[in-house]
Write a protein that holds these residues in place. Structure first.
Motif, PDB file in Angstrom:
ATOM      1  N   LEU A 106      54.760  -2.854  12.403  1.00 53.83           N
ATOM      2  CA  LEU A 106      53.407  -2.880  12.491  1.00 53.83           C
ATOM      3  C   LEU A 106      52.318  -2.415  11.468  1.00 53.83           C
ATOM      4  CD1 LEU A 106      52.864  -1.670  16.431  1.00 53.83           C
ATOM      5  CD2 LEU A 106      52.667  -4.175  15.454  1.00 53.83           C
ATOM      6  N   LYS A 153      47.143   3.564  11.771  1.00 52.92           N
ATOM      7  CA  LYS A 153      46.223   3.139  10.875  1.00 52.92           C
ATOM      8  C   LYS A 153      45.024   4.394  10.566  1.00 52.92           C
ATOM      9  CE  LYS A 153      45.544  -1.396  13.337  1.00 52.92           C
ATOM     10  NZ  LYS A 153      44.397  -2.118  13.949  1.00 52.92           N
TER      11      LYS A 153
ATOM     12  N   ASN B   3      54.608 -10.277   2.840  1.00 48.78           N
ATOM     13  CA  ASN B   3      54.871  -9.261   3.784  1.00 48.78           C
ATOM     14  C   ASN B   3      55.064  -9.689   5.106  1.00 48.78           C
ATOM     15  OD1 ASN B   3      55.231  -6.662   3.494  1.00 48.78           O
ATOM     16  ND2 ASN B   3      53.109  -5.991   4.053  1.00 48.78           N
ATOM     17  N   GLN B   4      54.203 -10.372   5.614  1.00 47.90           N
ATOM     18  CA  GLN B   4      54.133 -10.795   7.119  1.00 47.90           C
ATOM     19  C   GLN B   4      55.386 -11.414   7.465  1.00 47.90           C
ATOM     20  OE1 GLN B   4      51.997  -9.647   9.121  1.00 47.90           O
ATOM     21  NE2 GLN B   4      52.809 -10.437  10.998  1.00 47.90           N
ATOM     22  N   ARG B   6      58.175 -11.185   5.752  1.00 51.09           N
ATOM     23  CA  ARG B   6      59.409 -10.165   5.911  1.00 51.09           C
ATOM     24  C   ARG B   6      59.433  -9.419   7.341  1.00 51.09           C
ATOM     25  NH1 ARG B   6      58.312  -7.815   0.142  1.00 51.09           N
ATOM     26  NH2 ARG B   6      59.346  -9.271  -1.251  1.00 51.09           N
ATOM     27  N   VAL B   7      58.171  -9.004   7.755  1.00 48.85           N
ATOM     28  CA  VAL B   7      58.092  -8.474   9.074  1.00 48.85           C
ATOM     29  C   VAL B   7      58.687  -9.387  10.040  1.00 48.85           C
ATOM     30  CG1 VAL B   7      56.590  -7.834  10.884  1.00 48.85           C
ATOM     31  CG2 VAL B   7      56.225  -6.921   8.399  1.00 48.85           C
ATOM     32  N   THR B  10      62.334  -9.641   9.965  1.00 49.34           N
ATOM     33  CA  THR B  10      62.967  -8.352  10.555  1.00 49.34           C
ATOM     34  C   THR B  10      62.979  -8.472  12.035  1.00 49.34           C
ATOM     35  OG1 THR B  10      62.359  -7.157   8.698  1.00 49.34           O
ATOM     36  CG2 THR B  10      63.253  -5.686  10.557  1.00 49.34           C
ATOM     37  N   ARG B  11      61.913  -8.983  12.658  1.00 49.72           N
ATOM     38  CA  ARG B  11      61.983  -9.033  14.145  1.00 49.72           C
ATOM     39  C   ARG B  11      62.796 -10.160  14.484  1.00 49.72           C
ATOM     40  NH1 ARG B  11      55.713  -8.598  13.891  1.00 49.72           N
ATOM     41  NH2 ARG B  11      55.270  -6.483  14.583  1.00 49.72           N
ATOM     42  N   THR B 150      49.787  -6.357  20.864  1.00 50.02           N
ATOM     43  CA  THR B 150      49.932  -5.047  19.784  1.00 50.02           C
ATOM     44  C   THR B 150      49.774  -5.699  18.293  1.00 50.02           C
ATOM     45  OG1 THR B 150      50.992  -3.961  21.366  1.00 50.02           O
ATOM     46  CG2 THR B 150      50.982  -2.928  19.396  1.00 50.02           C
ATOM     47  N   GLN B 151      50.975  -6.733  18.120  1.00 55.09           N
ATOM     48  CA  GLN B 151      50.992  -7.216  16.953  1.00 55.09           C
ATOM     49  C   GLN B 151      49.600  -7.755  16.366  1.00 55.09           C
ATOM     50  OE1 GLN B 151      54.157 -10.239  16.817  1.00 55.09           O
ATOM     51  NE2 GLN B 151      55.471  -8.811  18.087  1.00 55.09           N
ATOM     52  N   LEU B 152      48.755  -8.395  17.171  1.00 54.43           N
ATOM     53  CA  LEU B 152      47.753  -8.861  16.635  1.00 54.43           C
ATOM     54  C   LEU B 152      46.636  -7.784  16.424  1.00 54.43           C
ATOM     55  CD1 LEU B 152      47.699 -12.170  18.781  1.00 54.43           C
ATOM     56  CD2 LEU B 152      48.151 -12.017  16.474  1.00 54.43           C
ATOM     57  N   ALA B 153      46.681  -6.718  17.256  1.00 54.08           N
ATOM     58  CA  ALA B 153      45.720  -5.729  16.927  1.00 54.08           C
ATOM     59  C   ALA B 153      45.804  -5.153  15.725  1.00 54.08           C
ATOM     60  CB  ALA B 153      45.920  -4.615  18.176  1.00 54.08           C
ATOM     61  N   PHE B 154      47.270  -5.240  15.089  1.00 55.33           N
ATOM     62  CA  PHE B 154      47.370  -4.852  13.649  1.00 55.33           C
ATOM     63  C   PHE B 154      47.179  -5.893  12.682  1.00 55.33           C
ATOM     64  CE2 PHE B 154      49.218  -1.346  16.093  1.00 55.33           C
ATOM     65  CZ  PHE B 154      49.150  -0.200  14.976  1.00 55.33           C
ATOM     66  N   GLN B 155      47.405  -6.991  13.029  1.00 58.59           N
ATOM     67  CA  GLN B 155      47.032  -8.185  12.109  1.00 58.59           C
ATOM     68  C   GLN B 155      46.665  -9.544  12.934  1.00 58.59           C
ATOM     69  OE1 GLN B 155      46.430 -10.204   9.729  1.00 58.59           O
ATOM     70  NE2 GLN B 155      48.025  -9.138   8.200  1.00 58.59           N
ATOM     71  N   PRO B 156      45.278  -9.338  12.834  1.00 62.14           N
ATOM     72  CA  PRO B 156      44.512 -10.358  13.659  1.00 62.14           C
ATOM     73  C   PRO B 156      44.319 -11.797  12.904  1.00 62.14           C
ATOM     74  CG  PRO B 156      43.084  -8.753  12.696  1.00 62.14           C
ATOM     75  CD  PRO B 156      44.121  -8.528  12.318  1.00 62.14           C
ATOM     76  N   ARG B 157      45.045 -11.940  11.836  1.00 61.07           N
ATOM     77  CA  ARG B 157      44.917 -13.183  11.181  1.00 61.07           C
ATOM     78  C   ARG B 157      46.150 -14.051  11.941  1.00 61.07           C
ATOM     79  NH1 ARG B 157      44.319  -9.366   7.580  1.00 61.07           N
ATOM     80  NH2 ARG B 157      42.673  -9.612   5.682  1.00 61.07           N
ATOM     81  N   ARG B 158      45.582 -14.784  12.833  1.00 59.52           N
ATOM     82  CA  ARG B 158      46.559 -15.417  13.707  1.00 59.52           C
ATOM     83  C   ARG B 158      47.302 -16.376  13.054  1.00 59.52           C
ATOM     84  NH1 ARG B 158      44.750 -15.844  19.924  1.00 59.52           N
ATOM     85  NH2 ARG B 158      44.035 -13.579  20.189  1.00 59.52           N
TER      86      ARG B 158
END
Lengths: 313, 328
Positions: A106, A153, B3-4, B6-7, B10-11, B150-158
């Motif tokens: 995250l 954050k 970066n995204q 890579r994340v 990993t997932r 949770t993922q979108l709360a950290f990265q909202p660029r859908r």
């Protein structure tokens, strides 16, 4: 005057399902002042979680306006999301991945250094246990991980949805300390909770919603404080005392052996009036309606009517 | 974006389901290679003797010697103007039927044998199916656990999140399909080589093209499964739909009152993409009176590839649109 951390006006959200359309929010207004801990109360289904989800862009409103940290939502969500920590609907993570890995992913997805994860985990006391897969963590550990995710954050605002659910008393105390420390550093906290005592203890301001609308909003002490307080008085001759106080224009009534006077701004005036007539008070105490009673009244439930149980020394 | 990606890579990799799927595919390749190697093992002297004896017995039982005798009297009547008496023996004596044939890589990618596709095609289909399941689980898992919010709360660029997930699926499927499909062929190459049956350059070219098509098919199928799961938001429902589309769709296509409906069958197109010169029986072909036509239809790689590509693009577009708008 400082801009509110959150400003919501006329927010409406309707869900469509097999049973028809359900308005989760029906013109909600909400103001969360900057800098404090703001309680967010309401019965189940009142729309608290929906409100938080709307603020995070997880769902879209049908109408209404929202501003968070001064930016209109959802249009400018990207400008503020990095400064908004959140724990919504409990801790929700990938189940087969370790707690630490979940937080690292995250953090990386928003470009934060991975070391902030360790700091957050230390803060919630979840150092070694974070190596376990999320699935194998205890409920309390999962909850702590959820709180840690909100700390990852660099947040100016933290949204917490019933964060102390399933925490034991020690964990709850620890959580409250974390929350106060966060708030001391200038972070605004919006705390949705069912624990009214917790809200009363932690929060400076509170909003109470029901059926998707705002029912009450303001400082906790204004909502349940001195103006709503009453004074319980015990004297040897209650009937005589009642007559004296009524003549002095007090709003007073008898309740068993006690007299109950509306208000508790100047209790010394009451003792003075009675003493001048040779009536000496054997007991005088404030009856402060707590947030619990106030909440139950607002949401359509009758609080218990036994002032003695609520008497505060 | 990098970066995204890579994340998401990993997932994809760290999931237990992905590990199980890799193990299952590795076992599948091992079983496939072992089966082909066993089915094509060199004939023993006993095998040959048995086959020859069988052919002789067969010749005696069916009166072949009488036919040969008749042929030898007038070979040109039987076998054409150049025929001799010796040709009668050669061409009318039954050939010994050996219990198995030598290992031939090209045969493994040709049309199906009996009811199953040949081994190379079957492996390509199974690898694609495995990677589709893995991709569907990767997409559906966050919906099931709720961790997508949770993922979108950290990265909202859908769109960025969706694209990174799709690219991660594509990269992992590419790597895994190359690994497993290539492993299958390389292993069989060495088996053939060890038996002194070095594949010809034509065979190697055919296998290389087949491998390329199989890898593209596996990547496209897994990305498509990912995209469809995002639309449906449930792994099991997606897999059930795909199963229905594959098998139920075949049945439906046969009942569609449109001539040539077999052209639109998913299975026909999948095989058309994988199998060189794929032909299929189309029960919906209606021949006008007096018109010559056949129910056996051919499908080229281009036809099948176009169909599958359009299908994939439509699913991807729907998926990206759905992900941007859906409540999570």
């Amino acid at each position: 005057m400082t801009e509110p951390a959150i400003q919501i006006e006329g927010l409406r959200k309707v869900y469509r399902g097999l049973g028809g359309r359900i308005a989760a929010l029906d013109g909600l207004d909400l103001t969360v002042p900057t800098g404090g801990i703001h309680g967010f109360l309401g019965p189940n289904g009142a729309g608290k979680t929906t409100t938080l989800r709307l603020l995070l862009g997880l769902t879209r409103p049908n109408s209404g306006t929202m501003h968070m940290l001064g930016q209109p939502l959802p249009d400018r969500l990207l400008d503020v999301i990095d400064n908004v920590g959140a724990l919504i609907e409990g801790p929700l993570f990938s189940r087969s991945i370790s707690g630490r890995k979940n937080l690292q992913l995250l953090a990386r997805s928003m470009g934060r250094p991975v070391k902030v994860v360790d700091t957050a985990l230390e803060q919630v006391g979840l150092g070694k246990d974070a190596k376990r897969s999320f699935r194998s963590m205890t409920t309390a550990q999962q909850q702590r991980l959820g709180i840690a995710s909100a700390l990852v954050k660099d947040a100016a605002l933290v949204l917490l949805d019933e964060p102390t659910d399933s925490l034991d008393p020690a964990d709850t105390d620890n959580f409250r300390t974390i929350l106060r420390e966060l708030n001391d550093r200038g972070t605004t906290v919006l705390l949705s909770s069912h624990d009214l005592a917790e809200v009363q203890q932690l929060c400076t301001t509170v909003s109470i919603i029901g059926d998707g609308k705002l029912l009450a909003e303001g400082k906790v002490e204004d909502l349940v404080g001195e103006r709503a307080a009453r004074t319980a008085v015990r004297v040897d001759s209650p009937d005589q005392a009642l007559s004296l106080l009524e003549k002095a224009l007090y709003d007073v009534h008898r309740d068993g052996d006690m007299l109950v006077v509306q208000g508790h701004e100047r209790p010394e005036e009451i003792t003075k009036i009675l003493a001048q007539a040779g009536l000496f008070v054997s007991e005088l105490s404030a009856i402060r309606p707590n947030l619990h009673d106030y909440y139950l009244e607002l949401t359509g439930h009758e609080p218990r009517e036994d002032p003695r149980e609520e008497v505060a020394p | 974006m990098i970066n995204q990606i890579r994340v998401e890579l990993t997932r994809y990799r760290v999931r237990r389901a992905a590990t199980f799927m890799l193990l299952a595919l590795a076992v599948l390749v091992l079983v496939g290679v072992t089966k082909v190697a066993w089915d094509t093992r060199p004939l023993t002297a006993q095998d040959r003797q048995d086959a020859i004896a069988q052919a002789k017995m067969s010749a005696q039982r069916s009166g072949v010697s009488d036919l040969i005798a008749q042929c030898q009297q007038k070979p040109t009547d039987w076998l054409g103007p150049q025929a001799t008496a010796a040709d009668c023996v050669d061409r009318l004596t039954p050939e010994p039927k050996y219990p198995r044939v030598d290992l031939n890589l090209e045969r493994l990618i040709s049309e199906g044998k009996d009811t199953l596709p040949s081994e190379g095609n079957l492996l390509a289909l199974l690898v694609a199916a495995g990677l589709m399941i893995s991709a569907a689980m990767f997409a559906g898992g966050p919906y099931a656990s709720g961790s997508l919010s949770t993922q979108l709360a950290f990265q909202p660029r859908r769109f960025r999140v969706w694209a990174a997930k799709a690219i991660a699926v594509a990269i992992c499927s590419l790597a895994h399909s190359i690994l497993f499909i290539a492993a299958f062929w390389v292993a069989l190459y060495f088996v053939a080589d060890s038996r002194g049956l070095s594949p010809s350059s034509e065979q190697l070219t055919a296998v290389s093209w087949h491998t390329l098509r199989a890898v593209i098919f596996a990547v496209g199928a897994s990305v498509g499964a990912f995209a469809l799961t995002v639309v449906i938001r449930n792994t099991m429902a997606t897999l059930a739909l795909l199963l229905f589309a594959t098998f139920g769709g075949e049945v439906l296509v046969n009942f569609v009152p449109i001539s040539g409906a077999g052209r639109w069958s998913l299975a026909n197109n999948a095989m058309g993409w994988l199998v060189p010169g794929h032909t299929y029986f189309d029960a919906t072909i209606h021949c006008a009176p007096g018109q010559e036509c056949t129910s056996m239809q051919a499908m080229s790689h281009l036809q099948a590839g176009s169909y599958l590509a359009v299908l994939l693009i439509v699913v991807l577009a729907l998926s990206a649109l759905a992900f941007r708008r859906q409540d999570v």
